[in-house]
Design a protein around this motif. Structure first.
Motif, mmCIF file in Angstrom:
data_model
loop_
_atom_site.group_PDB
_atom_site.id
_atom_site.type_symbol
_atom_site.label_atom_id
_atom_site.label_comp_id
_atom_site.label_asym_id
_atom_site.label_seq_id
_atom_site.Cartn_x
_atom_site.Cartn_y
_atom_site.Cartn_z
ATOM 1 N N GLY A 127 0.825 -1.209 0.000
ATOM 2 C CA GLY A 127 0.000 0.000 0.000
ATOM 3 C C GLY A 127 0.856 1.255 0.000
ATOM 4 O O GLY A 127 0.573 2.221 -0.704
ATOM 5 N N VAL A 128 1.925 1.240 0.788
ATOM 6 C CA VAL A 128 2.818 2.400 0.848
ATOM 7 C C VAL A 128 3.408 2.679 -0.534
ATOM 8 O O VAL A 128 3.411 3.818 -1.007
ATOM 9 N N LEU A 129 3.887 1.621 -1.187
ATOM 10 C CA LEU A 129 4.499 1.787 -2.513
ATOM 11 C C LEU A 129 3.489 2.352 -3.519
ATOM 12 O O LEU A 129 3.783 3.278 -4.275
ATOM 13 N N ARG A 130 2.290 1.795 -3.477
ATOM 14 C CA ARG A 130 1.266 2.219 -4.413
ATOM 15 C C ARG A 130 0.882 3.686 -4.178
ATOM 16 O O ARG A 130 0.785 4.481 -5.101
ATOM 17 N N GLY A 131 0.662 4.028 -2.901
ATOM 18 C CA GLY A 131 0.254 5.396 -2.568
ATOM 19 C C GLY A 131 1.325 6.410 -2.920
ATOM 20 O O GLY A 131 1.035 7.465 -3.494
ATOM 21 N N ALA A 132 2.569 6.074 -2.607
ATOM 22 C CA ALA A 132 3.655 7.020 -2.863
ATOM 23 C C ALA A 132 3.840 7.245 -4.362
ATOM 24 O O ALA A 132 3.970 8.377 -4.826
ATOM 25 N N LEU A 133 3.796 6.167 -5.148
ATOM 26 C CA LEU A 133 4.022 6.302 -6.587
ATOM 27 C C LEU A 133 2.861 7.008 -7.281
ATOM 28 O O LEU A 133 3.055 7.718 -8.266
ATOM 29 N N GLU A 134 1.660 6.817 -6.729
ATOM 30 C CA GLU A 134 0.520 7.492 -7.328
ATOM 31 C C GLU A 134 0.680 9.013 -7.250
ATOM 32 O O GLU A 134 0.256 9.745 -8.130
ATOM 33 N N MET A 135 1.320 9.473 -6.170
ATOM 34 C CA MET A 135 1.521 10.906 -6.001
ATOM 35 C C MET A 135 2.557 11.463 -6.968
ATOM 36 O O MET A 135 2.701 12.662 -7.100
ATOM 37 N N VAL A 136 3.358 10.579 -7.585
ATOM 38 C CA VAL A 136 4.273 11.053 -8.625
ATOM 39 C C VAL A 136 3.808 10.528 -9.994
ATOM 40 O O VAL A 136 4.603 10.198 -10.865
ATOM 41 N N VAL A 140 0.693 1.923 -10.172
ATOM 42 C CA VAL A 140 1.394 0.642 -10.158
ATOM 43 C C VAL A 140 0.590 -0.368 -9.348
ATOM 44 O O VAL A 140 -0.294 -0.016 -8.581
ATOM 45 N N GLU A 141 0.953 -1.635 -9.561
ATOM 46 C CA GLU A 141 0.405 -2.686 -8.713
ATOM 47 C C GLU A 141 1.591 -3.267 -7.942
ATOM 48 O O GLU A 141 2.650 -3.495 -8.513
ATOM 49 N N ALA A 142 1.409 -3.455 -6.656
ATOM 50 C CA ALA A 142 2.473 -4.050 -5.849
ATOM 51 C C ALA A 142 1.871 -5.210 -5.080
ATOM 52 O O ALA A 142 0.808 -5.068 -4.488
#
Lengths: 174, 159
Positions: A127-136, A140-142
């Motif tokens: 969830g952290v990876l997905r949320g952070a990348l969405e802001m840039v 993505v799917e992790a």
């Protein structure tokens, strides 16, 4: 002090498991616990973590998914968890890769009881990876495809690039 | 080692998680949520109490134990020492932190004062849990007059 986060996360997972047992059929609960709870929470953390990360790391915009993978593994994981996962298994198209975590600090002191064998303990990370990348602007799917807690040799997070998120201009401002 | 920011973000989500389960809690509902947070803090405190270095762990007096909380525990958890420790010498201690890290990002002053208690319950449990590992039974409450300063009151339960 490194243990504070790990222990707190453990207490949270324990609590969530308990909460679900109160009002859900146990079998149903095991399925549900993974997605509705951990993903949104991790996602929320990621959405806020990215600002902290960009402010502290001086990392600029990534030009491709390979560069993104490098930043995630070598800068972000290092900064927040003190580990550097290795990057492997690139898909030919360059839109998928795996992060291999040799020692996942989230699972120190953890043993999964038999009745929680389908629980993806560290799912918060996805969830952290997905949320952070969405802001840039990257959708993505992790997901975890291997987990040492379940007897696999390593812990592996599979990352898949879905699409670039276009900036939404307010109507009439194009 | 995990970065302190991670703990802060996770803690915020834990508070939000418990409130989300019951969007419109009655007075009893909120109390339960606080108790759950306190309970999680207690478990973490218990474990930390076992792991922190306790060289001088022939604590001779109650006061030594409280000093341990103000110095070692606070440094381990919040990377700073507690600002002051007072006692009435009858088992009641007041630990004051003038800029409590979990409140610092929220406000400076009275804004969000009503929200503050949710962000203290976990830490109350943390103190109580650590004390429990050290063999001291206690009740811990917290109060905020103006953010981000707060006071934790520890009342030792005599056997």
């Amino acid at each position: 002090s490194s243990e504070l986060f790990t222990l707190t996360y453990g207490a949270l997972v324990t609590q969530l498991c308990k909460d679900y047992e109160n009002d859900e059929d146990v079998n149903k609960q095991l399925d549900k616990i993974q997605l509705p709870h951990f993903f949104p929470r991790g996602y929320n953390i990621g959405v806020r973590l990215i600002e902290d990360f960009l402010a502290r790391s001086n990392v600029g915009r990534c030009h491709d998914f390979r560069e993104t993978a490098d930043v995630i593994a070598k800068v972000a994981f290092k900064m927040y968890l003190g580990i550097t996962p290795s990057i492997t298994n690139w898909s030919p198209a360059g839109d998928e890769f795996s992060l291999i975590l040799e020692n996942n600090p989230l699972v120190d002191f953890v043993e999964l009881p038999d009745n929680h064998s389908t629980l993806i303990y560290s799912n918060l990370l996805c969830g952290v990876l997905r949320g952070a990348l969405e802001m840039v602007q990257m959708a993505v799917e992790a997901k975890f495809v291997q987990d040492t807690l379940k007897g696999d040799g390593v812990t592996e997070i599979r990352m898949r690039f879905i699409r670039r998120i276009e900036d939404n201009l307010p109507a009439g401002e194009e | 080692m995990a970065d302190p920011a991670l703990f802060e973000f996770l803690h915020t989500e834990m508070v939000a998680e418990l409130w989300a389960q019951d969007p419109d809690p009655g007075p009893g509902g909120q109390k339960t949520s606080l108790l759950v947070l306190e309970g999680m803090g207690f478990r973490v405190g218990q474990a930390l109490g076992e792991r922190l270095p306790r060289e001088m762990l022939a604590f001779r007096e109650e006061l030594d134990v409280l000093k341990f909380l103000c110095k070692d525990l606070w440094v381990a958890v919040f990377h700073k020492q507690m600002d002051s420790l007072r006692t009435n010498h009858q088992g009641t201690y007041v630990l004051q932190d003038n800029s409590f890290p979990l409140l610092v990002r929220m406000a400076s002053g009275l804004q969000y004062l009503e929200e503050a208690p949710k962000f203290l319950a976990f830490t109350c449990g943390l103190l109580r849990g650590t004390l429990s590992t050290l063999g001291v039974k206690s009740l811990v409450t917290a109060s905020v007059a103006a953010l981000p300063a707060c006071k934790f009151q520890v009342v030792i339960q005599k056997p």
